[in-house]
Design a protein around this motif. Structure first.
Motif, PDB file in Angstrom:
ATOM      1  N   LEU A  94      55.557  27.510  34.636  1.00 23.40           N
ATOM      2  CA  LEU A  94      55.505  26.803  33.356  1.00 23.40           C
ATOM      3  C   LEU A  94      56.051  27.651  32.212  1.00 23.40           C
ATOM      4  CD1 LEU A  94      51.910  25.290  33.707  1.00 23.40           C
ATOM      5  CD2 LEU A  94      54.084  24.115  34.085  1.00 23.40           C
ATOM      6  N   GLY A  95      56.587  28.820  32.526  1.00 27.44           N
ATOM      7  CA  GLY A  95      57.009  29.756  31.487  1.00 27.44           C
ATOM      8  C   GLY A  95      58.049  29.232  30.528  1.00 27.44           C
ATOM      9  N   ASN A  96      58.917  28.324  30.983  1.00 28.00           N
ATOM     10  CA  ASN A  96      59.922  27.767  30.078  1.00 28.00           C
ATOM     11  C   ASN A  96      59.321  26.768  29.098  1.00 28.00           C
ATOM     12  OD1 ASN A  96      62.136  29.221  30.935  1.00 28.00           O
ATOM     13  ND2 ASN A  96      62.719  27.733  32.501  1.00 28.00           N
ATOM     14  N   GLU A  97      58.132  26.239  29.401  1.00 27.64           N
ATOM     15  CA  GLU A  97      57.477  25.279  28.512  1.00 27.64           C
ATOM     16  C   GLU A  97      56.780  25.984  27.361  1.00 27.64           C
ATOM     17  OE1 GLU A  97      55.009  22.442  30.474  1.00 27.64           O
ATOM     18  OE2 GLU A  97      56.461  22.081  32.087  1.00 27.64           O
ATOM     19  N   ASN A  98      56.221  27.143  27.648  1.00 36.78           N
ATOM     20  CA  ASN A  98      55.518  27.898  26.604  1.00 36.78           C
ATOM     21  C   ASN A  98      55.369  29.341  27.081  1.00 36.78           C
ATOM     22  OD1 ASN A  98      53.379  29.035  24.901  1.00 36.78           O
ATOM     23  ND2 ASN A  98      53.053  26.934  24.210  1.00 36.78           N
ATOM     24  N   PRO A  99      55.697  30.319  26.249  1.00 28.34           N
ATOM     25  CA  PRO A  99      55.614  31.727  26.676  1.00 28.34           C
ATOM     26  C   PRO A  99      54.218  32.171  27.105  1.00 28.34           C
ATOM     27  CG  PRO A  99      56.901  31.538  24.658  1.00 28.34           C
ATOM     28  CD  PRO A  99      56.287  30.183  24.906  1.00 28.34           C
ATOM     29  N   ILE A 100      53.173  31.498  26.658  1.00 30.42           N
ATOM     30  CA  ILE A 100      51.826  31.930  27.041  1.00 30.42           C
ATOM     31  C   ILE A 100      51.621  31.861  28.552  1.00 30.42           C
ATOM     32  CG2 ILE A 100      50.784  31.362  24.825  1.00 30.42           C
ATOM     33  CD1 ILE A 100      49.646  28.826  26.132  1.00 30.42           C
ATOM     34  N   TYR A 101      52.374  30.986  29.213  1.00 22.06           N
ATOM     35  CA  TYR A 101      52.231  30.840  30.659  1.00 22.06           C
ATOM     36  C   TYR A 101      52.835  32.014  31.424  1.00 22.06           C
ATOM     37  CZ  TYR A 101      50.904  25.940  29.825  1.00 22.06           C
ATOM     38  OH  TYR A 101      50.278  24.796  29.421  1.00 22.06           O
ATOM     39  N   LYS A 102      53.525  32.901  30.733  1.00 22.19           N
ATOM     40  CA  LYS A 102      54.150  34.049  31.391  1.00 22.19           C
ATOM     41  C   LYS A 102      53.240  35.269  31.453  1.00 22.19           C
ATOM     42  CE  LYS A 102      58.890  32.911  29.940  1.00 22.19           C
ATOM     43  NZ  LYS A 102      60.092  33.426  29.222  1.00 22.19           N
TER      44      LYS A 102
END
Length: 325
Positions: A94-102
């Motif tokens: 999901l990293g491309n949706e929101n940086p927090i997922y990285k």
């Protein structure tokens, strides 16, 4: 309980929709990307059984493993839109949706289970908030063993990997492959054996569990235990589907989710050691990284952490502040 009257079809299987009113036993569908030999899938089966047992069969969750119902990259959208009621997702995709997922895909930010747990608690408020905006709710997480390097030949420095095709499975692992001087190639877990045996990829960074599940010894010889990061799966439910249930059933689900999360963190360490032993038993060379390799990889981790902070200074800064305090 709910009677479900509308259905959609995914992969030729009729999946009940989310519209209708109360009456008899309800059937939910839970896709997961991983095969039955993986710990997250085994926990998913236990989770589903606990719910069925404690609702006297009034809510039955069918776990579809190995990407058999919905491909991994499609699971978030399928849960969001209600095509399936819940599903398991590798958080980093999901990293491309929101940086927090990285947060759990940054090399060497958290390399022990204790650090990974602390990082998860730091990130969870923002994760919950974003999932809520997307019409989903977090149920539980399952940690993976630390991610390490699989290769055909021994790797003592990044120069030994130059120009090779490296498996990627998230935005962060694609960036890592770039910084390592390799070519990122997106391959999901069920496709690893074919990709390796046909030369689509020549190396990968993943857990010992994924190596065992894909029988890595058939196509690579070396496992270098770099322990770069500890990622997680999240299990999410469609908010509308959950809210349509009566309170007693909701409580059964939440209790089962707590039990699954506890199992996910307590069983993973033992599983990591067991799977590394299995790699050895099947003829792979399991070794610690050279000082040069670990220094090169930590430098990449520092670069990726700086890039991550630059993507969303406030959100990432808040996560790091909670983690480091």
């Amino acid at each position: 309980m709910l009677t479900l009257s509308r259905a959609v079809f995914i992969g030729g299987v009729a999946i009940s929709g989310l519209t209708s009113t109360a009456s008899f036993a309800e059937k939910w569908f839970m896709p997961t990307p991983y095969g039955d030999g993986n710990l997250p899938t085994q926990i998913a089966y236990d989770f589903a059984k606990e719910i069925s047992d404690n609702t006297n069969g009034e809510l039955n969750i069918t776990v579809h493993s190995g990407g058999s119902l919905v491909k991994h990259t499609e699971i978030p959208r399928s849960v969001r839109t209600g095509q399936v009621q819940l599903g398991e997702i590798f958080l980093g995709i999901l990293g491309n949706e929101n940086p927090i997922y990285k947060h759990d895909n940054i090399p060497f930010l958290a390399t022990s289970f204790e650090e990974a747990k602390k990082l998860w608690e730091a990130a969870k408020p923002d994760i919950n908030k974003q999932l809520d905006k997307d019409g989903m709710m977090l149920l539980y997480t399952v940690a993976w063993p630390a991610q390490s390097l699989y290769s055909k030949e021994p790797v003592n420095s990044l120069a030994d990997l130059q120009g090779q095709k490296m498996r990627a499975y998230s935005p962060s692992t694609s960036r890592l492959a770039d910084l390592m001087g390799t070519t990122p190639t997106t391959i999901q877990v069920p496709d690893i054996p074919q990709a390796m045996s046909t030369g689509i990829i020549q190396a990968m960074i993943t857990s010992p569990s994924t190596g065992v599940d894909s029988q890595a010894w058939d196509y690579v010889n070396n496992y270098t235990d770099i322990k770069a990061w500890i990622p997680k799966n999240i299990i999410v439910v469609n908010k509308r589907a959950f809210r349509r249930l009566d309170k007693a059933t909701q409580e059964v689900i939440l209790t089962a989710a707590q039990n699954a999360e506890a199992a996910g963190w307590t069983r993973v360490a033992a599983r990591a050691e067991k799977d590394k032993a299995t790699l050895l038993e099947n003829g792979m060379t399991v070794s610690d990284p050279s000082p040069q390799l670990i220094a090169e990889l930590k430098a990449i981790g520092k670069t990726m952490a700086e890039e991550w902070k630059a993507e969303a200074p406030k959100e990432v800064g808040d996560i790091l502040a909670r983690y480091q305090n």
